[in-house]
Scaffold this active site. Structure first.
Site, PDB file in Angstrom:
ATOM      1  N   GLY A 192       0.359  -3.929   4.202  1.00  0.00           N
ATOM      2  CA  GLY A 192       0.312  -5.397   4.406  1.00  0.00           C
ATOM      3  C   GLY A 192       1.890  -6.187   4.799  1.00  0.00           C
ATOM      4  O   GLY A 192       2.831  -5.815   4.247  1.00  0.00           O
ATOM      5  N   CYS A 202      -0.822   2.142   6.453  1.00  0.00           N
ATOM      6  CA  CYS A 202      -0.421   1.183   6.977  1.00  0.00           C
ATOM      7  C   CYS A 202       0.043   0.155   5.636  1.00  0.00           C
ATOM      8  O   CYS A 202      -0.300   0.528   4.462  1.00  0.00           O
ATOM      9  CB  CYS A 202      -1.255   0.213   7.823  1.00  0.00           C
ATOM     10  SG  CYS A 202      -2.888   0.013   6.805  1.00  0.00           S
ATOM     11  N   CYS A 234       0.742  -1.241   0.004  1.00  0.00           N
ATOM     12  CA  CYS A 234      -0.096   0.044   0.269  1.00  0.00           C
ATOM     13  C   CYS A 234       0.859   1.289   0.084  1.00  0.00           C
ATOM     14  O   CYS A 234       0.143   2.380  -0.368  1.00  0.00           O
ATOM     15  CB  CYS A 234      -0.959   0.065   1.060  1.00  0.00           C
ATOM     16  SG  CYS A 234      -1.995  -1.312   1.342  1.00  0.00           S
ATOM     17  N   HIS A 244      -8.888   3.068  -2.733  1.00  0.00           N
ATOM     18  CA  HIS A 244      -7.770   2.680  -2.565  1.00  0.00           C
ATOM     19  C   HIS A 244      -6.928   1.963  -3.677  1.00  0.00           C
ATOM     20  O   HIS A 244      -6.957   0.677  -3.310  1.00  0.00           O
ATOM     21  CB  HIS A 244      -7.763   2.060  -1.053  1.00  0.00           C
ATOM     22  CG  HIS A 244      -6.288   1.667  -0.635  1.00  0.00           C
ATOM     23  ND1 HIS A 244      -4.995   2.236  -1.133  1.00  0.00           N
ATOM     24  CD2 HIS A 244      -5.835   0.571   0.333  1.00  0.00           C
ATOM     25  CE1 HIS A 244      -4.015   1.487  -0.554  1.00  0.00           C
ATOM     26  NE2 HIS A 244      -4.340   0.519   0.327  1.00  0.00           N
TER      27      HIS A 244
END
Length: 417
Positions: A405, A403, A125, A375
């Site tokens: 993954g 954040c 991300c 997103h």
């Protein structure tokens, strides 16, 4: 949470939440020839996954058409000589090999010379923001003077690939408790955050509704128009408006949506989690001295970027550690920051980070976040940079964070000029 992580957290959070304006803030506002500055930052509209405007095109098409528009708006000295762009970095998550081949091809087709090298990046991300950092670092150390950071994702076309987010084939790793945590579904990691840190369903729905309300208001007021570039679709139609924001979303309307990951007792739903989306964004960076020589406009300044690792099973807490780390690295404190663009992967994890750091909610995602906007994984970090540079006023300081993954967090600091 491990003892080591707790110790790091305590140190970083205490440093970030110190009282009084930091001594370093004024020095950061000073302009220096070696500064890394942002010359341009734009994005496409964000399309809804599987049914939106971009559902029938993949990332190569999106990137090529975006670059045509983006380059067409470059300042004249750059537009006339694309050889001045010395490096391209592109973030992507779901394509095989992070799209190294097709995205290099899109760059060449858009007029970027073959002599300009290309690198494909995947840090899940944070890929788009990592691309910005990659270019900024190369400028800082003198490898290049001007570079282009990109982020692109078609979740529609690539999210349902076999094991799109990776797999573990080794039997030894499959038996390893820590290794297996990297395969925990993102929704379950968010349920872990909600349960462990007591983030209620009500609070999550209220946060999500607020995101929708802010995004819909910003869209209606035309606040995104300056950052969105039009994308021409194969049928000749033009997409230049975000598809995620919608009116009349309230905490009450979201409360009726069923849990998506844990039946009955779960709190994560399609309404308080980020949307599956498609999109592309770009950030053009340069050394200030070179930007001045070429009479290039300066939108803002890149200051610093930091990443951290956190337990994979609660990966959403990443910003609660990454933000203090980047603040400590720059001598800043939470109260020095005017706007926080914190990616809303899920409402629970975003709320945890905001509360843990004592951030004023009014400073967070003033034009809505990923819950309302969407997103598109590899695009998001670059998109956030384009957004925050429009939200900030002159000499204000902003943080972009998310954040990541498998258990990480990233954060970067920018100053508006």
């Amino acid at each position: 949470m491990s003892q080591r992580l707790q110790s790091i957290k305590d140190h970083l959070v205490e440093s970030a939440m110190g009282k009084g304006e930091s001594k370093r803030k004024n020095s950061l506002l000073e302009k220096r020839p070696e500064d890394v500055v942002i010359v341009a930052a734009n994005r496409s509209a964000i399309g809804k996954g599987f049914k939106g405007a971009f559902k029938d095109v993949n990332t190569d098409y999106l990137l090529y058409n975006f670059l045509n528009e983006f380059i067409g708006r470059f300042p004249e000295p750059l537009r006339a000589d694309l050889n001045l762009i010395e490096e391209v970095a592109c973030g992507n998550v779901l394509n095989v090999g992070a799209g190294a081949t097709e995205h290099r091809a899109a760059c060449l087709a858009s007029g970027i010379p073959y002599s300009t090298p290309f690198v494909a990046l995947n840090r899940q991300c944070s890929s788009g923001l990592t691309a910005v950092n990659d270019i900024a670092n190369k400028i800082k150390v003198g490898q290049i003077d001007i570079g282009l950071a990109l982020g692109v994702e078609s979740m529609t076309n690539n999210y349902k690939n076999v094991n799109p987010l990776g797999m573990i084939s080794s039997e030894e790793l499959q038996k390893n408790r820590e290794a297996k945590k990297c395969l925990i579904p993102m929704g379950i990691t968010n349920e872990n955050v909600a349960a462990n840190f007591k983030i209620s369903r009500k609070d999550q729905d209220e946060f999500a509704a607020n995101s929708y309300q802010k995004a819909y208001k910003a869209k209606n007021e035309g606040l995104f128009e300056d950052e969105i570039l039009p994308i021409k679709l194969p049928d000749g139609s033009i997409c230049q408006s975000d598809e995620g924001p919608r009116p009349n979303v309230t905490a009450e309307s979201l409360s009726s949506i069923r849990p998506a990951f844990i039946k009955d007792r779960g709190t994560t739903t399609a309404g308080n989690a980020s949307q599956v989306s498609d999109g592309v964004a770009g950030v053009l960076l340069a050394r200030r001295s070179v930007a001045n020589q070429l009479n290039l406009p300066v939108l803002g300044r890149y200051i610093d970027f930091q990443t951290v690792g956190v337990p994979p099973e609660i990966m959403g807490v990443g910003p609660a550690y990454a933000i203090p780390k980047v603040l400590e690295a720059t001598g800043l404190q939470v109260q020095d920051i005017d706007i926080f663009e914190i990616n809303e992967a899920f409402a629970a994890q975003a709320l945890y980070c905001i509360h843990k750091l004592g951030i004023d909610l009014n400073k967070v995602n003033p034009r809505g976040g990923a819950i309302a906007l969407g997103h598109p994984l590899g695009c998001t970090g670059a998109r956030q940079v384009a957004t925050i540079l429009r939200e900030l006023k002159k000499d204000q300081i902003g943080v972009v964070s998310m954040c990541i993954g498998t258990g990480m967090g990233a954060a970067a600091i920018f100053i508006k000029e």
